[in-house]
Design a protein around this motif. Structure first.
Motif, PDB file in Angstrom:
ATOM      1  N   PHE A 290      -7.374   3.342  -4.548  1.00 23.51           N
ATOM      2  CA  PHE A 290      -6.916   2.045  -5.037  1.00 23.51           C
ATOM      3  C   PHE A 290      -7.532   0.946  -4.186  1.00 23.51           C
ATOM      4  O   PHE A 290      -8.026   1.198  -3.083  1.00 23.51           O
TER       5      PHE A 290
ATOM      6  N   TYR B 288       0.127   4.027  -2.722  1.00 29.21           N
ATOM      7  CA  TYR B 288      -0.232   5.382  -2.321  1.00 29.21           C
ATOM      8  C   TYR B 288       0.634   6.404  -3.047  1.00 29.21           C
ATOM      9  O   TYR B 288       0.147   7.446  -3.507  1.00 29.21           O
TER      10      TYR B 288
ATOM     11  N   ARG C 190      -5.013   3.014   2.196  1.00 28.31           N
ATOM     12  CA  ARG C 190      -6.031   2.838   1.149  1.00 28.31           C
ATOM     13  C   ARG C 190      -7.246   3.722   1.412  1.00 28.31           C
ATOM     14  O   ARG C 190      -7.958   4.110   0.482  1.00 28.31           O
ATOM     15  N   ARG C 191      -7.467   4.064   2.666  1.00 27.55           N
ATOM     16  CA  ARG C 191      -8.668   4.824   3.024  1.00 27.55           C
ATOM     17  C   ARG C 191      -8.415   6.324   3.147  1.00 27.55           C
ATOM     18  O   ARG C 191      -9.337   7.081   3.427  1.00 27.55           O
TER      19      ARG C 191
ATOM     20  N   SER D  52      -7.109  -2.887  -2.333  1.00 29.45           N
ATOM     21  CA  SER D  52      -6.028  -3.653  -1.727  1.00 29.45           C
ATOM     22  C   SER D  52      -6.596  -4.877  -1.005  1.00 29.45           C
ATOM     23  O   SER D  52      -7.728  -4.860  -0.526  1.00 29.45           O
TER      24      SER D  52
ATOM     25  N   SER E 134      -3.307  -3.408  -4.850  1.00 29.00           N
ATOM     26  CA  SER E 134      -2.187  -3.580  -3.935  1.00 29.00           C
ATOM     27  C   SER E 134      -2.452  -4.675  -2.899  1.00 29.00           C
ATOM     28  O   SER E 134      -3.495  -5.330  -2.909  1.00 29.00           O
TER      29      SER E 134
ATOM     30  N   ASN F 185      -4.135  -3.818   2.511  1.00 29.43           N
ATOM     31  CA  ASN F 185      -5.426  -3.248   2.929  1.00 29.43           C
ATOM     32  C   ASN F 185      -5.259  -2.410   4.195  1.00 29.43           C
ATOM     33  O   ASN F 185      -5.976  -2.568   5.182  1.00 29.43           O
TER      34      ASN F 185
ATOM     35  N   ASP G  94       0.809  -1.221   0.000  1.00 28.12           N
ATOM     36  CA  ASP G  94       0.000   0.000   0.000  1.00 28.12           C
ATOM     37  C   ASP G  94       0.841   1.269   0.000  1.00 28.12           C
ATOM     38  O   ASP G  94       0.418   2.305  -0.511  1.00 28.12           O
TER      39      ASP G  94
END
Length: 336
Positions: free
Chosen positions: A297, A270, A290-291, A299, A283, A286, A266
């Protein structure tokens, strides 16, 4: 009577140690202990009560007294952990969850930071050899090149230290227990998912210094070849540099041919997203990254609770004298 049950407590502590060495997880019955040590049932129960208060055994109604794996001294219940950092990326959350889970079993966790370097790993191992822990958990450094510190790991093993690798292991120490992840199958599944979505020009940015990066490459290529869309060699970029210029150039190059790119983790994903590429980004991990940007994206990761529980139960089983094997956990794709 006080002298007798204290005397028996010490004898039972020796018995517990021998039982652990022999893979025996339960003490003999109260009746058997009476016969063995020539004492009354009251004396046996008082001694067992002391051991239970110390956390060395747990009584199960109608079943007997079971060894917990805890030691009689606080320092015997410290689990050592080596990890790259305790303040960045996925590690703080993992460290918190693992520490909380082990604490529930009576163990404390002490973190040692390697900075993802063999040099610091060696310093930590040398320090631990002076007073070996019962268990050492390891998130390894670079797993695709020979580890220069393997003799220190072997020395710890000879000093009765259980070594458990997390997520991946060093090939030279593959006989050690590893709570690992099936990166190769996960990468292959990710490729198949992307192809089903209509992507056929898929690239990747992977870490060549990590065995899991090599495994992801193998899964990526296997699935692409199976779908008869083998990519050009230039569609795979190897993370030989983590600098901004490298990521920028890699993203620009992949933009010319790819509609989707699989990133090693990630953190890389990113940084790629920051370059506003025209392709979709996928990716592993998680993580919270990601958030940070909505729909930036996608993950995948293993079930984190299952991972933590597996590590904790393996630690406990080893210290109870049970034989344990390496475990490979699958990735969860419900985030895609």
């Amino acid at each position: 009577m006080a002298i007798k049950y204290k005397w028996l407590e010490e004898r039972l502590k020796i018995l517990i140690e021998k039982s652990v060495d022999s893979g025996i997880t339960r003490l003999p019955t109260e009746s058997a202990l009476c016969d063995r040590y020539k004492v009354s049932r009251q004396t046996v129960r008082q001694a067992l009560s002391l051991l239970e208060k110390e956390g060395l055994i747990e009584k199960r109604q109608g079943s007997g007294s079971y060894i917990t794996g805890l030691g009689g001294l606080p320092e015997q219940n410290i689990i050592e952990l080596m990890l790259p950092t305790d303040s960045e990326y996925i590690y703080p959350e993992m460290l918190y969850e693992l520490r909380s889970r082990l604490l529930a079993d009576g163990f404390s966790l002490h973190a040692n930071i390697t900075h993802d370097e063999f040099y610091h790993e060696r310093l930590i191992l040398q320090k631990l050899l002076a007073s070996p822990p019962r268990v050492l958990l390891v998130i390894p450094v670079h797993t695709s090149i020979p580890n220069p510190n393997q003799e220190l790991y072997r020395a710890l093993q000879k000093r009765r230290c259980h070594i458990i690798f997390l997520k991946e292991t060093y090939p030279q120490l593959s006989d050690c227990i590893c709570i690992g992840c099936d990166y190769e199958s996960a990468a292959a599944d990710m490729v198949r998912y992307l192809i089903e979505k209509g992507h056929h020009s898929i690239g990747a940015i992977l870490n060549p210094l990590s065995q899991n990066g090599i495994s992801k490459y193998n899964g990526f290529m296997r699935a692409m070849i199976s779908a008869d869309v083998m990519p050009a060699d230039t569609a795979v970029k190897w993370l030989t540099d983590t600098g901004e210029d490298f990521i920028k150039k890699a993203a620009q190059a992949l933009s010319e041919t790819c509609t989707a790119v699989i990133c090693d983790n990630d953190q890389t994903a990113y940084e790629v997203i920051d370059k506003k590429p025209p392709f979709e980004v996928f990716s592993f991990d998680n993580s919270y990254l990601r958030r940070l940007k909505e729909n930036a994206f996608l993950s995948v990761d293993i079930d984190e609770k299952l991972f933590i529980d597996t590590v904790a139960s393996t630690v406990k089983d080893l210290l109870r004298g049970q034989k344990c094997c390496s475990i490979t956990l699958p990735f969860c794709f419900d985030t895609l």
